[in-house]
Design an enzyme around this catalytic site. Structure first.
Site, short mmCIF file in Angstrom:
data_model
loop_
_atom_site.label_atom_id
_atom_site.label_comp_id
_atom_site.label_asym_id
_atom_site.label_seq_id
_atom_site.Cartn_x
_atom_site.Cartn_y
_atom_site.Cartn_z
N ASN A 7 36.39 62.80 23.58
CA ASN A 7 36.20 63.76 24.68
C ASN A 7 37.33 63.52 25.69
O ASN A 7 37.30 62.57 26.45
CB ASN A 7 34.82 63.53 25.31
CG ASN A 7 34.53 64.52 26.43
OD1 ASN A 7 35.40 65.31 26.82
ND2 ASN A 7 33.32 64.47 26.95
N ARG A 73 35.59 67.23 21.38
CA ARG A 73 34.91 68.17 22.27
C ARG A 73 35.97 69.14 22.82
O ARG A 73 36.97 68.70 23.39
CB ARG A 73 34.26 67.44 23.43
CG ARG A 73 33.63 68.40 24.40
CD ARG A 73 33.28 67.74 25.70
NE ARG A 73 32.68 68.71 26.60
CZ ARG A 73 32.81 68.68 27.90
NH1 ARG A 73 33.52 67.74 28.48
NH2 ARG A 73 32.23 69.59 28.64
N HIS A 162 27.72 73.50 28.13
CA HIS A 162 26.76 72.45 27.73
C HIS A 162 26.12 72.76 26.37
O HIS A 162 25.03 72.28 26.07
CB HIS A 162 25.60 72.32 28.76
CG HIS A 162 25.99 71.76 30.09
ND1 HIS A 162 25.37 72.17 31.26
CD2 HIS A 162 26.89 70.83 30.45
CE1 HIS A 162 25.89 71.51 32.27
NE2 HIS A 162 26.82 70.69 31.81
N ARG A 223 28.51 72.29 42.78
CA ARG A 223 28.75 73.72 42.56
C ARG A 223 27.60 74.53 43.14
O ARG A 223 26.44 74.12 43.07
CB ARG A 223 28.87 74.04 41.07
CG ARG A 223 30.04 73.39 40.40
CD ARG A 223 30.18 73.87 38.95
NE ARG A 223 31.04 72.97 38.21
CZ ARG A 223 30.67 72.36 37.09
NH1 ARG A 223 29.47 72.55 36.56
NH2 ARG A 223 31.52 71.55 36.49
N GLU A 346 25.53 64.24 23.54
CA GLU A 346 26.49 65.26 23.12
C GLU A 346 27.45 64.72 22.07
O GLU A 346 27.84 65.44 21.15
CB GLU A 346 27.26 65.76 24.35
CG GLU A 346 26.37 66.62 25.24
CD GLU A 346 26.91 66.84 26.64
OE1 GLU A 346 26.72 65.95 27.49
OE2 GLU A 346 27.51 67.89 26.88
#
Ligand code: AMP
Length: 362
Positions: A7, A73, A162, A223, A346
């Site tokens: 990643n 990823r 996601h 955010r 993940e």
């Protein structure tokens, strides 16, 4: 066989090495400070070399030949990638094209892929996209109600993110409930620093709260999530802000941090609320309210849900917040809808998808 998961961020490489088909984690780590001043890691190529040397030094592998595949990823796969893909020249070109949609992320992901190709030219490289799982969302749900020409000209639409986490959690829910995924209606809530909720019908994403970028939807660490765009115009005009300024405010200075004025860390917000800080209390109430609103909407569009699954840093470690969610779910559907806390992984999902791809007959 050994599968390495990478990643790549702009200045770091996170990695995990697995043994398949057992799915056991052999080792994991982080290479930092790539491209930073005075760092020995001048670029991602140096970073990947250091990582591979570390794997040999730690005796996780004896030689690079033991690695059967590298799963990368990749944040944005646009509309091109609905599935993980073995990286060839064509795929590399398409990922490069998708950089327009994720200019901060895809170039770093690409740098990692190129560095691995250089260091391990004979090892198969696989791209697993954050957006791919959401490519099943129907057109009426992914289209924004703006002139359609902007979709055609610039590919402006909801993509969702996601994806590997939502997919992993859905598979885990099916295992825990002991029912095939194809029979289940699920709502998966990834509540970390970034937050998103997905409605999953028979294993397929039919809507998700993040949009064209990860800015839309829930209130997050920094955010803002959903906001009236006209309010953004108003702030820009009043404060004479550039596009870059407002982008920083909405992505990095809003959410839990912006409302509480304390932190983006839910632990500090909860402590502040406990100590009587009214902004911290408001931030917490807003955060939970927005989650409930999306869960309610998704229960409706799914026609009920077998389970609401909560995951990631906030979801996995804050039973009080999960309890709030559970109370609302129970009030609507009694114990017909289970509320499950599931640890996301993940990297394991990326490794599993990579393994599936290289093991499937051509
Ligand atoms: P993530 O992005 O999944 O790593 O989640 C990060 C968020 O999870 C942080 O902002 C923390 O608020 C929250 N978090 C992580 N660990 C804990 C913990 N042990 N207890 C409560 N909250 C936590």
């Amino acid at each position: 066989m050994k599968i390495l998961v990478i990643n790549c961020g702009s200045s770091s490489i996170k990695y995990k090495l697995y043994e398949f088909p057992q799915k056991t984690l052999i080792t994991k780590g982080l290479i930092e400070k790539i491209g930073e001043k005075n760092s020995p890691m001048r670029d991602h190529g140096h970073g990947v070399s250091a990582l591979l040397t570390r794997l040999i030094k730690e005796k996780a592998i004896e030689s690079l030949d033991e690695i059967s595949a590298v799963g990368h990823r990749v944040v944005h796969g646009g509309e091109t990638f609905r599935q993980p893909s073995i990286i060839d020249k064509k795929v590399l070109k398409k990922i490069t094209e998708c950089s327009k949609l994720a200019p901060l992320h895809n170039p770093a992901n690409l740098a990692g892929i190129l560095a691995c190709k250089k260091n391990m030219p004979s090892v198969v490289q696989i791209a697993v996209f954050d957006t791919a799982f959401h490519q099943t969302i129907p057109q009426y749900a992914y289209t924004y109600a703006i002139p359609l020409k902007y979709y055609k000209k610039y590919a402006i639409r909801k993509y969702g993110f996601h994806g590997t986490s939502h997919q992993f959690v859905a598979l885990e829910a099916s295992r825990i409930l002991n029912k095939p995924l194809e029979t289940l209606k699920l709502i998966t809530c990834h509540l970390g620093n970034g937050c998103s909720i997905t409605a999953i019908d028979k294993g397929k994403s039919i809507d998700t709260s993040m949009g064209f970028t990860p800015l839309e939807g829930l209130m997050m660490g920094t955010r803002c999530g959903d906001i009236d765009v006209a309010a953004v115009f108003n702030i820009m005009e009043n404060e004479n802000l550039s596009l870059k300024d407002i982008d920083t405010i909405l992505n990095k200075k809003s959410g839990l941090l912006g409302v509480s004025g304390i932190s983006n860390d839910i632990r500090l917000i909860k402590q502040g609320a406990k100590d009587g800080d009214s902004r911290a209390r408001l931030a917490l109430e807003m955060f939970i309210y927005r989650i409930k609103k999306y869960i309610g909407a998704y229960q409706f569009i799914l026609g009920g849900a077998d389970a609401v699954c909560v995951t990631a840093g906030i979801g996995e470690n804050n039973p009080d917040i999960v309890e709030e969610i559970r109370k609302s779910v129970y009030a609507l559907s009694g114990d017909k809808t289970k509320v499950l806390i599931i640890s996301t992984d993940e990297e394991l999902m990326i490794a599993s998808l990579s393994h599936e791809l290289i093991s499937s007959p051509v």
